[in-house]
Design an enzyme around this catalytic site. Structure first.
Site, PDB file in Angstrom:
ATOM      1  N   SER A 124      -9.715   2.422   2.952  1.00 11.35           N
ATOM      2  CA  SER A 124      -8.874   3.118   2.011  1.00 11.35           C
ATOM      3  C   SER A 124      -7.966   2.193   1.195  1.00 11.35           C
ATOM      4  O   SER A 124      -7.484   2.586   0.138  1.00 11.35           O
ATOM      5  CB  SER A 124      -7.996   4.117   2.767  1.00 11.35           C
ATOM      6  OG  SER A 124      -7.111   3.442   3.651  1.00 11.35           O
ATOM      7  N   SER A 128      -9.714  -0.033   7.109  1.00  9.40           N
ATOM      8  CA  SER A 128      -9.172   0.023   5.736  1.00  9.40           C
ATOM      9  C   SER A 128      -8.491  -1.235   5.239  1.00  9.40           C
ATOM     10  O   SER A 128      -8.140  -1.313   4.063  1.00  9.40           O
ATOM     11  CB  SER A 128      -8.204   1.189   5.608  1.00  9.40           C
ATOM     12  OG  SER A 128      -8.937   2.374   5.576  1.00  9.40           O
ATOM     13  N   LYS A 188       0.845  -1.204   0.000  1.00 13.66           N
ATOM     14  CA  LYS A 188       0.000   0.000   0.000  1.00 13.66           C
ATOM     15  C   LYS A 188       0.873   1.243   0.000  1.00 13.66           C
ATOM     16  O   LYS A 188       1.896   1.290   0.700  1.00 13.66           O
ATOM     17  CB  LYS A 188      -0.914  -0.024   1.242  1.00 13.66           C
ATOM     18  CG  LYS A 188      -1.984   1.057   1.250  1.00 13.66           C
ATOM     19  CD  LYS A 188      -2.868   0.951   2.495  1.00 13.66           C
ATOM     20  CE  LYS A 188      -3.961   2.002   2.542  1.00 13.66           C
ATOM     21  NZ  LYS A 188      -4.762   1.940   3.780  1.00 13.66           N
TER      22      LYS A 188
HETATM   23  N1  GLN Z   1     -12.906   4.475   6.226  1.00 13.39           N
HETATM   24  C1  GLN Z   1     -12.291   4.936   7.449  1.00 13.39           C
HETATM   25  C2  GLN Z   1     -11.937   6.379   7.303  1.00 13.39           C
HETATM   26  O1  GLN Z   1     -12.232   6.943   6.296  1.00 13.39           O
HETATM   27  C3  GLN Z   1     -11.111   4.088   7.778  1.00 13.39           C
HETATM   28  C4  GLN Z   1      -9.853   4.536   7.186  1.00 13.39           C
HETATM   29  C5  GLN Z   1      -8.700   3.664   7.514  1.00 13.39           C
HETATM   30  O2  GLN Z   1      -8.840   2.633   8.162  1.00 13.39           O
HETATM   31  N2  GLN Z   1      -7.541   4.124   7.117  1.00 13.39           N
HETATM   32  O3  GLN Z   1     -11.386   6.969   8.193  1.00 13.39           O
END
Ligand code: GLN
Length: 517
Positions: free
Chosen positions: A155, A179, A80
Site C-alpha cells: 500500500s 506494504s 505515509k
Molecule cells: N498488500 C497487503 C494487503 O493488501 C499488505 C498491506 C500492508 O502491508 N499494509 O493487505
C-alpha cells in the site's frame, strides 16, 4: 540545485553538517523536484512547503549557533498518510478521513521532529493500507517513476515512488503484509519492516494491529539504518512495543561495508518462495539466483531450507487481517472522526447516519475486507476460520524457528513480479493478494525483513528486489548483510538510484537502458 535531490540521506547529512549546503537549500531542491514531477507521479497527497522551509531555516539557525544536532538533522523526509501528523491532514488514503487533522503526532513523527528532520508532506497509499498497487487510494493512483503506466506497489506506493523519483531522500512506510517491502522491490528502493514491536505503532492508523509495523523507505541500506535509529525504540504509549536495547542500525550497516562481512554467513534460501512456483516472473528468478551466487562467491554458506507452512500464509493472512481490520475500522462511525453523511431519505437515526457515512466513505476493497472479517469472526465460524488461521500462524512461526537453526538470514525474492500495469489486477482481488506471497510470512511471525534492489529484469527493464529476513530482535543483522550485498551489487550493476542519474524528463524519468545489467 537538482543534484541535491540525487544524494543519499547519508551524503546529504554530511554536507549539511559540514555546512556545505543548508537545510533550506536541500528542502527547496526537494520541493522543486516535487513541483516538477509529482503532477505525473502523484506520490504526495499533501505537500507542506511553507512549513518545511520554516523548519529547515530553524535547523540551519541552530546549526549556525553551534548546537550539536542529530545525524539526520535538516534532511527532508516524506511520511505515509497512515501516520498521524498534527499539522497535516492524515487520511490513510480514505475519503472517510478526508481533511482530518489529528490532535496529536504519531510517536514516529514526533521522533522525526525531535531529530530535526524536515517533513515534506504526506504520501499516497491504498485506502487503510489495503492493497499492493496504491490503486485503492480514494485520491487516485500513484505512478511508478520507472514507467508511469505502472503501479509503484502498495500500500505504500507513495512513499516508495517519492524516494525513487528523488522527491525525498527518506520516507516512512507501514508494513502489514508487505506494504514497505513490495513497493521498495518494484521501485528499486530499500524498505525495512522491523521486528514487530521494535517501532512504535502509536498514532499509526491501525489496519491489523498484530501485523502492522512502521519502517523506513530509502535509496540505500545505510539510509534505512539511519532512519530506523531515529524512529525505533520502546514507547510506553504502545502496549506491544518491546523494551529492548537495540543496537544502532546505521552502525550495523557500516559494519557490512567492511571487507569480508559476508564470510561464513549462513544464508538460507527458502525453497517454497525461491521463485520457482507459479506466479513468479522469469527475470525475477534470474536476478534472485544471481544474487545467491554472488553471496556464495563472497564467502557466504548458502543452504536450502524448507518452510512448508508458508504455502498457507496468504490464506491465513486474509482471515486474520480482515478480522482485525473489521474491528479496527469500527471506529469510523461518523461520530468520532471525519466524514458524516445523512441518509438520502427516511429517519435520521444514529445507525442510519453511520450506515450512510460508511457506505459513502469506504471504498470497495475496504468494504470487502470488513465483510470478510465480520464473517470470519461470527459465532459458529470463529473456530473454523479465525481459529484455524491462528494455528497456521503458529506453524509458520515454527517453520521460521527451524529455518533459523540452519541459517543466520533467509533470502527470497521481495515480490513475485516487477511492477505491473495500472489497471491490470485492480479488479481481481486474488491476483492482487498474491503479490505479497513472499512478504506475508514475516508479518505473521513478527520477524524483520529488508528488501533491496538487485538489478533489472531482462524482459522488461524494471527493478527486481530481494528480501532478507532475520530472527526477531536481529534487525541489525539485516542491515549488515544488506549493506554488504548492496556494495557487492553496486560494483557490478551501477544502481540507478544510487549513482547520480542525469536530469530526467518528467514523463521518462528513467530510460530503461540506464543502469541496465
Ligand atoms: N498488500 C497487503 C494487503 O493488501 C499488505 C498491506 C500492508 O502491508 N499494509 O493487505
Amino acid at each position: 540545485m537538482d543534484d541535491l535531490t540525487r544524494l543519499t540521506a547519508a551524503d546529504l547529512a554530511q554536507k549539511l553538517s559540514a555546512s556545505e549546503v543548508s537545510s533550506e537549500e536541500a528542502t527547496r531542491a526537494h520541493l522543486e523536484r516535487i513541483a516538477s514531477v509529482d503532477p505525473d507521479v502523484h506520490a504526495f497527497l499533501h505537500v507542506a512547503s511553507e512549513r518545511a522551509i520554516e523548519t529547515a531555516k530553524a535547523v540551519d539557525a541552530r546549526r549556525a549557533s553551534g548546537e550539536t544536532l542529530g545525524p539526520l538533522a535538516g534532511v527532508p523526509v516524506a511520511i505515509k498518510d497512515v501516520l498521524c501528523t498534527q499539522d497535516m491532514p492524515s487520511t490513510s488514503g480514505s475519503k472517510i478521513l478526508e481533511g482530518w487533522v489529528p490532535p496529536y503526532d504519531a510517536t514516529v513523527v514526533r521522533k522525526l521532529r525531535e531529530a530535526e528532520l524536515i517533513p515534506l508532506g504526506k504520501t499516497n497509499m491504498d485506502e487503510f493500507a489495503m492493497g499492493s498497487s496504491t490503486e485503492h487510494s480514494a485520491f487516485g493512483p500513484t505512478h511508478n517513476p520507472w514507467d508511469l503506466e505502472r503501479i509503484p506497489g502498495g500500500s505504500g506506493g507513495g512513499s516508495a515512488a517519492a524516494v525513487a523519483a528523488f522527491e525525498a531522500p527518506l520516507a516512512l512506510g507501514s508494513d502489514t503484509g508487505g506494504s514497505i517491502r513490495q513497493p521498495a522491490a518494484v521501485t528499486g528502493s530499500v524498505g525495512v519492516k522491523p521486528t514487530y514491536g521494535g517501532v512504535s505503532r502509536y498514532g499509526a492508523i491501525a489496519l491489523a494491529s498484530s501485523l502492522d509495523q512502521v519502517g523506513p523507505v530509502t535509496r540505500s541500506v545505510l539510509d534505512a539504518g539511519l532512519l530506523h535509529d531515529v524512529i525505533g525504540g520502546h514507547d510506553p504509549r504502545d502496549s506491544t512495543s518491546i523494551d529492548h536495547e537495540w543496537p544502532s542500525m546505521a552502525d550495523a550497516a557500516r559494519a557490512g561495508l567492511r571487507d569480508n562481512a559476508l564470510k561464513g554467513l549462513r544464508v538460507g534460501v527458502v525453497k517454497e518462495i525461491a521463485g520457482d512456483g507459479e506466479g513468479f516472473q522469469a527475470g525475477v528468478k534470474q536476478r534472485f539466483d544471481e544474487t545467491v551466487r554472488l553471496l556464495t562467491a563472497a564467502g557466504a554458506e548458502v543452504v536450502e531450507v524448507s518452510a512448508p507452512s508458508f504455502e498457507y500464509a496468504v490464506a491465513a493472512y486474509y482471515l486474520i487481517l480482515p478480522a482485525e481490520a473489521s474491528s479496527n475500522l469500527a471506529r469510523f462511525d461518523s461520530v468520532r472522526f471525519g466524514m458524516r453523511v445523512n441518509p438520502v431519505s427516511g429517519p435520521v437515526t444514529s445507525e442510519r447516519v453511520m450506515a450512510a457515512t460508511r457506505d459513502a466513505g469506504f471504498g470497495a476493497e475496504v468494504k470487502r475486507r470488513i465483510i470478510l472479517g465480520t464473517y470470519a469472526l461470527s459465532a459458529g465460524y470463529y473456530d473454523a476460520y479465525y481459529g484455524s488461521a491462528q494455528k497456521v500462524r503458529t506453524l509458520i512461526q515454527r517453520d521460521f524457528a527451524a529455518a533459523f537453526e540452519q541459517a543466520d538470514v533467509l533470502i527470497s525474492p521481495a515480490a513475485p513480479t516487477t511492477a505491473f500495469k495500472i489497471g491490470e489486477k485492480v479488479n481481481d482481488p486474488l491476483a492482487m493478494y498474491l503479490n505479497d506471497i513472499t512478504t506475508i510470512p514475516a508479518n505473521l511471525a513478527g520477524v524483520p525483513g529488508l528488501a533491496l534492489p538487485v538489478g533489472l529484469a531482462p524482459e522488461d527493464g524494471l527493478p527486481v528486489g530481494v528480501q532478507l529476513m532475520a530472527p526477531a530482535h536481529e534487525d541489525a543483522r539485516l542491515y549488515t548483510v544488506g549493506a554488504a550485498l548492496e556494495q557487492l551489487l553496486e560494483a557490478g550493476w551501477g544502481h540507478p538510484l544510487l549513482q547520480s542519474a542525469p536530469s530526467l524528463a518528467q514523463s521518462e524519468m528513467f530510460a530503461s537502458e540506464e543502469g541496465a545489467v
